[in-house]
Design a protein around this motif. Structure first.
Motif, short mmCIF file in Angstrom:
data_model
loop_
_atom_site.label_atom_id
_atom_site.label_comp_id
_atom_site.label_asym_id
_atom_site.label_seq_id
_atom_site.Cartn_x
_atom_site.Cartn_y
_atom_site.Cartn_z
N ASP A 217 -6.34 9.29 -1.88
CA ASP A 217 -4.94 9.08 -1.53
C ASP A 217 -4.15 10.37 -1.72
O ASP A 217 -4.59 11.30 -2.40
CB ASP A 217 -4.32 7.86 -2.23
CG ASP A 217 -3.67 8.17 -3.56
OD1 ASP A 217 -4.04 9.19 -4.16
OD2 ASP A 217 -2.81 7.41 -4.00
N GLY A 232 2.05 6.82 -3.19
CA GLY A 232 0.96 7.16 -2.25
C GLY A 232 1.50 7.25 -0.84
O GLY A 232 2.15 6.32 -0.36
N SER A 235 -3.91 7.74 2.97
CA SER A 235 -5.26 7.74 2.40
C SER A 235 -6.29 7.89 3.50
O SER A 235 -6.00 7.65 4.68
CB SER A 235 -5.52 6.43 1.63
OG SER A 235 -5.47 5.32 2.51
N GLU A 297 -4.83 3.08 -0.80
CA GLU A 297 -6.27 3.17 -0.55
C GLU A 297 -6.82 1.91 0.11
O GLU A 297 -7.67 1.98 1.01
CB GLU A 297 -7.02 3.41 -1.86
CG GLU A 297 -6.84 4.81 -2.45
CD GLU A 297 -5.80 4.82 -3.55
OE1 GLU A 297 -4.79 4.09 -3.44
OE2 GLU A 297 -5.99 5.58 -4.52
#
Ligand code: AMP
Ligand code: GLY
Length: 423
Positions: A217, A232, A235, A297
């Motif tokens: 990520d 994040g 990813s 992710e």
């Protein structure tokens, strides 16, 4: 069977998308869900930390499987709550009990766990107010940079990397006097590791485990990994620098000792273990454990799993993961997170989102969105994850980035460079 999925982010959208494809799923409930999850099941507006409300829903709807997305209900003991209630105790919960969730809930605990079981991680020591003076002296003698971590959950903000002892000492004092509330009652001082990070995931039934596709990520807000840390920004999966030999080493040196360590410590663990790893001179080290899947992710990992996800969860709930074979697509997934202007700082909500219907080669996993009288609006910092699954990583990155550009709302931002550093 009727299934309840708890959570409201992009991770839960990816789970819901996949669960809804299973023949074994009669009805899926997502609580509270978001503006997109209604496409896969029924949103129920309740707080996953309100266990009595969860209980009432489970009994009313005849739920036979509960999947917990975020860490908070796990750390607060939702699985323990189910186990202790005679009306709920037979319902499998995917997610560990408190005693397992503490791997994420206490960094001090996780460091002791790794030391006890010989799992490679950065050297560290923990300090409280009672030995503050020792902590200050420890920092004075420590190599720089140094990492300070609040022991408890601090919404992803409890880790500081500092370049000089005076600054680190000042931060230690602030943390121990409440900068992160109770999360900072204990502070872990850790050696700084220099390397490249990746995330590895397993689903364990307490005895056996399956390894899910690995992912990387991108945490910083700015292009080329600059600026503030976020939850994040995108990813990729697979991870080009994680060779099979490296992943085998991760299994041997980290996954197996962790699953066996839980058993040795008599911690009965059903659920995901997220290994936040760093590769230093070709060797894997654990940066952190999480008791859940990663976000974003999951949005890259789930589309690569070809098995029926409900079947996998049922096998985990029945302790039947031994010999379970996971079929992983060789394709490449890339996820680009579209966020609200200002995120990860202050941002506005309630902006109308358009263009989702124009995306061509990707999936749109809603995160911070809400459906209001037929209109999709922003309702959080991370708004929509755009995931593309393609034959090559380059194609996946190009399609996800191009499709992210097709969506519009006031203040919209996304990183155009996610994953391109790896191809
Ligand atoms: P954590 O909340 O433990 O995942 O830490 C947040 C981020 O801080 C990680 O993803 C790393 O980028 C960084 N970090 C944490 N611990 C270390 C360490 N020992 N060395 C270098 N970077 C670290
Ligand atoms: N993407 C990092 C996390 O889920 O903690």
């Amino acid at each position: 069977m009727n299934i309840l999925l708890l959570g409201s982010g992009g991770r839960e959208s990816a789970f819901a998308w996949k669960i809804s494809q299973s023949d074994q799923c009669s009805q899926l409930f997502i609580a509270p869900g978001n503006g997109g999850t209604g496409a896969y099941g029924k949103n129920v507006n309740l707080n996953p930390n309100n266990f009595e409300a969860v209980r009432a829903l489970v009994l009313k709807e005849g739920i036979e499987l509960v999947v917990v997305g975020p860490e908070e209900p796990l750390v607060n003991g939702i699985h323990d709550f189910f186990a202790a209630d005679s009306a709920l105790s037979q319902i499998p919960v995917i997610g560990p009990k408190k005693e397992g969730a503490i791997l994420e809930g206490s960094k001090d605990f996780s460091k002791q766990f790794m030391a006890r079981h010989g799992i490679p991680t950065a050297a560290s020591r923990s300090f409280t107010k009672d030995n503050l003076e020792d902590g200050l002296a420890y920092l004075q003698a420590h190599a720089m940079p140094v990492v300070l971590k609040a022991d408890g959950l601090a919404a992803g903000k409890g880790v500081l990397i500092l370049d000089n002892p005076a600054e680190a000492q000042a931060e230690l004092k602030l943390m121990l006097s409440g900068k992160f509330g109770d999360a900072g009652t204990t502070v872990v001082i850790e050696e700084f590791l220099s390397g490249i990070e990746l995330s590895v995931f397993v689903l364990t039934d307490g005895d056996n485990y399956v390894i899910l596709p690995e992912a990387k990520d991108y945490k910083r807000i700015g292009q080329a990994d600059t600026g503030l840390n976020t939850g994040g920004m995108g990813s990729v999966s697979p991870v080009p620098f994680a060779s099979q030999a490296f992943l085998d080493e991760v299994e041997r040196d980290i996954i197996i000792p962790t699953v066996n360590g839980l058993k040795k410590d008599a911690i009965d663990y059903t659920g995901f273990i997220f290994f936040g790893l760093i590769k230093v001179n070709e060797k894997p080290f654990v940066i952190e454990y999480n008791c859940r899947m990663g976000d974003p992710e999951t949005e890259s990992v789930i589309p690569r799993i070809e098995n029926d996800l409900v079947e996998l969860f049922v096998a985990a709930g029945k302790r039947k993961l031994k010999d379970y074979k996971l079929n992983i697509s060789p394709k490449n997934a890339a996820t680009v997170m579209i966020v609200a202007g200002g995120y990860p700082g202050d941002y506005e909500k309630g902006k109308t989102i358009t263009g989702i219907e124009n995306i061509r080669k990707s999936l749109a996993f809603h995160a911070g969105t809400i459906l209001e009288t037929g209109v999709i609006k922003t309702n959080g910092g991370r708004v929509i994850a755009i995931t593309s699954l393609q034959d090559t990583q380059f194609e996946a990155l190009q399609s996800a980035t191009a499709d992210a550009a097709r969506i519009y709302f006031d203040g919209k931002y996304f990183r155009e460079d996610i994953g391109f550093d790896l191809v």
